[in-house]
Every structure is written in C-alpha cells, then in structure tokens.
Enzyme design. Sequence first.
Site, PDB file in Angstrom:
ATOM      1  CG  ASP A 106      -2.021   1.017   1.139  1.00 56.69           C
ATOM      2  OD1 ASP A 106      -2.062   1.770   0.151  1.00 56.69           O
ATOM      3  OD2 ASP A 106      -2.852   1.058   2.070  1.00 56.69           O
ATOM      4  CB  ALA A 107       3.499   2.335  -2.077  1.00 57.05           C
ATOM      5  CE  LYS A 108      -3.913   4.929   0.073  1.00 55.32           C
ATOM      6  NZ  LYS A 108      -3.281   4.043   1.091  1.00 55.32           N
ATOM      7  NE  ARG A 109       6.139   5.187  -3.753  1.00 55.22           N
ATOM      8  CZ  ARG A 109       6.096   5.299  -2.426  1.00 55.22           C
ATOM      9  NH1 ARG A 109       5.025   5.786  -1.845  1.00 55.22           N
ATOM     10  NH2 ARG A 109       7.133   4.937  -1.689  1.00 55.22           N
ATOM     11  CB  THR A 136      -2.465   1.013  -3.333  1.00 51.58           C
ATOM     12  OG1 THR A 136      -1.395   1.525  -2.529  1.00 51.58           O
ATOM     13  CG2 THR A 136      -3.139  -0.147  -2.622  1.00 51.58           C
TER      14      THR A 136
END
EC number: 4.1.1.23
Length: 308
Positions: A106-109, A136
Amino acid sequence: MTGTPPAGQTGSRTPFGVRLAAAMAEHGPLCAGIDPHPGLLAAWGLADDVAGLRTFALTVVDALGGRVAALKPQSALFERHGSRGVAVLEEVVAAAREVGTLTIVDAKRGDIGSTMAGYAEAYLADGSPLAGDALTVSPFLGAGSLAPAVDLALATGRGLFVLCLTSNPEGREVQHARTADGESVAAQVARFAAEANAVELSGLSSGAAGSARGSGALGSVGLVVGATIGDAARITGVDLAAVRGPLLAPGVGAQGAGAPELAAVFGDARSQVLASSSRGVLAAGPDVAALRAAARQAAADARSALVG
C-alpha cells in the site's frame, strides 16, 4: 486508453486476479493490513523504532500468513523509519511469499513518464525486493499516467489497486468532479481499469479464466472503493461490476458497513469485494492466537455482510 497492456500474462506467474480470486474463495474476502502505527506499537509493548517495527510486522506475517486472502503492508509506516524501515518492508514481502500469502503493498504511487516507470520497476518488477503481488496507485495525474504500472503489472502477473472512490471527505473534490463532457473523474478511473481488465481477460485461456472466483474471472486491475461511501458510485456514474476486477474496500463488517450499506455501495459487484481490515485485527495482538481469532472473525463478518 494510453499504454494498452499486453494481452494476457507473458510470464510463468498466474495472473494476480486469478490468484486473488482463489485466495478469497479459500480464506474469505479479507485483506489484513500491516499498519505499524506508533500507537499500535506501544499497545503491543514495542518501541517506536526499527526493532519494534520488525517484531510487529513479522509477528503479523507469522500469525496470519496462510490464513487470509492477502496481507497489506502500509509502506508509509515503514518508510518513516528510513532505509532500515524499508528493509523491514522488503522482509515482510519476502516472508509472506515464503508462506504463500499474497501481498498488496500500500504505497499509493502515482506520477508521470519515466518517474512512474521507476515506481513500477520498484514495486512490480521481477527481482525487486519491494515487489509484492500488487500495488496501490493514485490516478489523479490522469489515469493514463499509470500506463507503465499497468503494462508491467500485467506482464509479470501482478496487480494494481487504483484509488477511485475513497471515504475521506476531501476525496470528493477530485473524484466527483466532471469533465467538459460530463463524465466524473471516478468514472474515468473505473473505465480505465475496466479496459485494462478486458484486454487481460481476453488473453486468458478458458481454463485459467474459469479458475477465478465464482462463475467469472477477476482481472488484475482493481479499485479502492470505501465501504462507507453510500451512493457515491451511483452519483458519479461508476459501474463497479463492469470493472471485472477486485474492489479493495476499507470499512466492511465490524468496521462499520453491514449488508444494507454494502448493497448500496457495491450492488451487483459485492462478489468482487476484498474487505480491508487493519486496526480491527491488529488491536488483538501481540498474541498470535488472538490475532488469528480476530482475523477469522473479520473474514466471517465480511463474508456475511457481502452475501446479505
């Protein structure tokens, strides 16, 4: 869509959507977060340092590995400890792989061009120690900016979860906004995911597709959709079922959303929902047996709510 992904999956790894569907069928529709917040570390009697981080994270893997559909380490809470914290994240990914449990980093890059390609290589390329099974990503520089991540994910049998309709109030400012032709940003994001999944699923053999959960296959490009967003999908014109990918949903079951709420949010797409629980499970630690019991209950609650 920019950067059309390759048809099917080019390597030897079974596509992420197929693997996730099988894991959900076996263990229930629960993704357990690994969120080492300072408060949780303290509640576990651990110091807010790299040693405490490592003990916390690997205890969760030991307790829940092989028992839940997926584990989701929150990258930011590892990164806050610097390079040594990132090294612990790499250990978590490797440990989960050893016990055969899917990881969603879950890094939302989200970025553009070569920078997005760099993030894709870090989190999705074979041989990268940060590459779990899915990542993510944020589409709010334009969904097409994610093309390098889509291409690499599908080429390596990995997956993506694209932010679409989130539960934070600020998200509406962007996600509910509409273009000149009247389409909402959220609907554009969902359409982008649907197009990627259509290409991938068309390239799967009937045998591989049929092994996915239920009567239909899941594509490998999913969405993040909050379970407590009410009728936001209807308001924004998002057809969640048409995405044909997994829907990562914080807020299911004991976290606040029961069967009536989920029917309003997900409608006919409830079979695609992967409920995400972090603190609700982690608060039971550090006892391994208690963590396992909490995860079993969360999975049962999610399954019950999603069937209702």
